[in-house]
Design an enzyme around this catalytic site. Structure first.
Site, short mmCIF file in Angstrom:
data_model
loop_
_atom_site.label_atom_id
_atom_site.label_comp_id
_atom_site.label_asym_id
_atom_site.label_seq_id
_atom_site.Cartn_x
_atom_site.Cartn_y
_atom_site.Cartn_z
N GLN A 189 0.73 -1.27 -0.13
CA GLN A 189 -0.11 0.06 0.03
C GLN A 189 0.89 1.41 0.05
O GLN A 189 0.36 2.31 -0.13
CB GLN A 189 -0.84 -0.03 1.15
CG GLN A 189 -1.81 -1.15 1.37
CD GLN A 189 -2.71 -1.36 2.60
OE1 GLN A 189 -1.97 -1.79 3.59
NE2 GLN A 189 -3.72 -0.76 2.61
N ASP A 230 6.22 4.64 -1.47
CA ASP A 230 7.75 5.18 -1.24
C ASP A 230 8.72 4.35 -2.12
O ASP A 230 9.82 4.75 -2.04
CB ASP A 230 7.97 5.16 0.42
CG ASP A 230 7.78 3.85 1.10
OD1 ASP A 230 8.10 2.59 0.18
OD2 ASP A 230 7.54 3.64 1.92
N HIS A 285 -1.10 1.46 -4.30
CA HIS A 285 -1.59 2.69 -4.49
C HIS A 285 -0.68 3.67 -5.34
O HIS A 285 -0.45 4.96 -5.09
CB HIS A 285 -1.63 3.34 -3.06
CG HIS A 285 -2.58 2.82 -2.16
ND1 HIS A 285 -2.58 2.70 -0.95
CD2 HIS A 285 -3.67 1.89 -2.70
CE1 HIS A 285 -3.72 2.16 -0.17
NE2 HIS A 285 -4.34 1.67 -1.28
N CYS A 304 -0.36 12.45 -15.93
CA CYS A 304 -1.61 13.25 -16.28
C CYS A 304 -2.86 13.14 -15.51
O CYS A 304 -3.18 11.82 -15.27
CB CYS A 304 -1.91 13.28 -17.83
SG CYS A 304 -3.11 14.47 -18.34
N CYS A 359 -1.83 17.36 -23.24
CA CYS A 359 -3.19 17.95 -23.41
C CYS A 359 -3.35 19.04 -22.52
O CYS A 359 -4.68 19.41 -22.60
CB CYS A 359 -3.91 16.59 -23.04
SG CYS A 359 -4.06 16.42 -20.88
N GLY A 395 2.69 -4.36 8.98
CA GLY A 395 2.68 -2.84 9.21
C GLY A 395 1.43 -2.09 8.70
O GLY A 395 1.75 -0.75 8.07
N THR A 396 0.22 -2.50 8.70
CA THR A 396 -0.93 -2.05 8.05
C THR A 396 -2.18 -2.10 9.12
O THR A 396 -2.10 -2.83 9.95
CB THR A 396 -1.31 -3.07 7.07
OG1 THR A 396 -2.46 -2.21 6.36
CG2 THR A 396 -1.41 -4.45 7.26
#
Length: 257
Positions: free
Chosen positions: A112, A115, A130, A138, A163, A200-201
């Site tokens: 998740q 980094d 993520h 964009c 764009c 670690g979540t």
């Protein structure tokens, strides 16, 4: 109800089981807690970014559409910290574990985190649920400009050269769907998973919070390693291990001396 492992004898038994079984399909899910020892804050833990910002908006899809520069003001300065961060012993232990030649075993690391530290540590099969704060894309999904590596500490949204729509960090904000390829890869790995390790979540952010259920449905042994207990306890975790990832993972996953 999960068993909690906190003393040395219990941890040794857990280590022995991890080493003794010929796991076929290993899936590891990591959250911000694994990067704390690298100097990066969590999001929902003690002192986490969203805890400190309780009175403010959290970055979501509406903010990206309404105030793209606001998104950059929150995330752009974080790039300085990512550039200075290095993988810690927990990242390295997972990379070393994956690198061992085990016939017939597949290994998928689903993170998740944005980094990039797992890749920097040497992990190969990394699924970034993520996205990555080390990339920019964009904001127009029809533009076609591929995400590009970008370490600039932007605080204002700049126009896309293709764009003209605002650029944005290549990350998934609240209320946005996961990248299709990343979600597909994660769910595919879970379908045949026989060992699921979450590290670690907080276990509260969907859909990753439901991955343990998919792993359990596939018949996996499921473990949670976190600094603080999950509240409430998730019934699909068989084992809960409390402690610092950078201490526990090298012990649990390391080869015998």
């Amino acid at each position: 109800m999960a068993d909690s492992f906190t003393n040395d004898d219990e941890l040794q038994r857990l280590r022995d089981r991890l080493r003794a079984t010929a796991w076929r399909q290993v899936v590891v899910l990591t959250g911000a807690g694994i990067s704390v020892a690298s100097g990066l804050p969590t999001y929902r833990g003690p002192g986490g970014l969203w805890t400190l910002r309780e009175a403010e908006e959290v970055p979501d899809a509406a903010m990206a559409a309404r105030e793209p520069s606001r998104v950059w003001s929150l995330f752009g300065p974080m790039r300085k910290h990512l550039r200075a961060a290095a993988p810690n012993a927990a990242h390295l232990a997972l990379a070393e574990w994956e690198s061992r030649p085990v016939p017939g075993r597949t290994f998928t690391l689903v993170t998740q985190n944005v980094d990039g530290l797992h890749t920097l540590a040497g992990s190969r099969n990394v699924v970034e649920l993520h996205g990555s704060l080390l990339r920019t894309r964009c904001g127009n999904p029809k533009c076609g400009l591929p995400p590009f590596e970008d370490l600039t500490e932007r605080v204002q949204a700049e126009p896309c050269e293709r764009c003209g729509q605002p650029l944005r960090p290549d990350i998934t904000l609240f209320d946005e769907p996961l990248p299709v390829d990343a979600e597909w890869a994660a769910k595919k790995a879970l379908r045949e998973c026989d060992l699921f390790l979450a590290v670690g979540t907080s276990g509260t952010v969907s859909p990753a919070s439901n991955f343990v259920r998919g792993a359990k449905y596939a018949g996996a042994w499921t473990l949670l390693l976190n600094l603080t207990p999950m509240q409430p306890r998730h019934p699909d975790f068989d084992v809960e291990v409390l402690g610092r990832a950078e201490v526990l993972l090298p012990f649990l996953l390391g080869e015998e001396a």
